[in-house]
Design an enzyme around this catalytic site. Structure first.
Site, PDB file in Angstrom:
ATOM      1  N   CYS A  19     -20.532  33.064 -48.605  1.00  0.00           N
ATOM      2  CA  CYS A  19     -20.465  34.245 -49.464  1.00  0.00           C
ATOM      3  C   CYS A  19     -20.905  33.916 -50.884  1.00  0.00           C
ATOM      4  O   CYS A  19     -21.603  34.704 -51.536  1.00  0.00           O
ATOM      5  CB  CYS A  19     -19.041  34.799 -49.491  1.00  0.00           C
ATOM      6  SG  CYS A  19     -18.419  35.320 -47.884  1.00  0.00           S
ATOM      7  N   THR A  20     -20.518  32.760 -51.379  1.00  0.00           N
ATOM      8  CA  THR A  20     -20.887  32.366 -52.738  1.00  0.00           C
ATOM      9  C   THR A  20     -22.397  32.275 -52.881  1.00  0.00           C
ATOM     10  O   THR A  20     -22.965  32.743 -53.878  1.00  0.00           O
ATOM     11  CB  THR A  20     -20.222  31.023 -53.090  1.00  0.00           C
ATOM     12  OG1 THR A  20     -18.797  31.194 -53.059  1.00  0.00           O
ATOM     13  CG2 THR A  20     -20.634  30.555 -54.466  1.00  0.00           C
TER      14      THR A  20
END
Length: 212
Positions: free
Chosen positions: A45-46
């Site tokens: 996600c980052t």
């Protein structure tokens, strides 16, 4: 609830990293990429949030707003954004919806119980200025999305909205496109495609004038 192409994207009001979002009002006359994440601070996600932030100039050229979502609260989003900006060397200028009560996730069918009963999968929707859903893609939690493909499809959607054309497989902006089989009249073809066309394999191809 199962959303289909052409459906009106459900409106909602929800907290976010940038305050309360009234979705349709926030979207305004822009295209929107709405995409969900399983959880804050997860490595995949980052990278996706960092990539989206770096793509801002490309989204701006196409009149697109990005908005992310996970079921974590807004305060955690704000802390995560600092981590994203530090590790991905970018600035996150778009909101992340804090869908702690899963209201938006339910509206957009982002929770798939066979993947997780609580976290959202990697859903992505492209929504046009009329608030119609034009594209939906769902990735598993373990697989990051291809945002080059998202940009490619937005280019195709905006082109086909502006001209009576269709795009072939692997089409990219600037490639030839296809005159739909619904356009058969030779005089109408000359009128609609003044730059010319070629007949090949029963398809008519045309490179329209750029609309950017």
């Amino acid at each position: 609830m199962s959303l289909r192409l052409g459906d009106t994207a459900p409106d909602f009001e929800q907290d976010s990293s940038l305050g309360t979002i009234k979705f349709h009002e926030w979207a305004g006359d822009s295209w929107v990429v709405l995409f969900s994440h399983p959880a804050d601070f997860t490595p995949v996600c980052t990278t996706e949030l960092g990539l989206t932030a770096r793509l801002k100039p490309e989204f701006d050229k196409r009149n697109v707003k990005a908005i992310a979502l996970s079921v974590d609260p807004a305060e955690l989003h704000k802390t995560w954004i600092k981590d994203i900006e530090e590790t991905q060397k970018t600035v996150v200028g778009f909101p992340i919806i804090a869908d702690a009560d899963k209201k938006v996730a339910s509206l957009y069918d982002m929770i798939h119980p066979e993947q997780s009963a609580t976290a959202t999968v990697r859903s992505l929707f492209v929504i046009d200025p009329k608030k119609k859903i034009r594209l939906s893609i769902t990735y598993p939690m373990s697989t990051g999305r291809n945002f080059d493909e998202v940009l490619r499809v937005i280019d195709a959607l905006q082109l086909t909205d502006a001209y009576t054309v269709a795009t072939p497989g692997n089409w990219r902006d600037g490639d030839d496109v296809i005159i739909p089989l619904s356009v058969q009249d030779p005089e109408l073809i000359k009128q609609k495609y003044p730059k010319g066309y070629t007949a090949e394999r029963a398809y008519l191809r045309v490179t329209p004038q750029p609309n950017k």
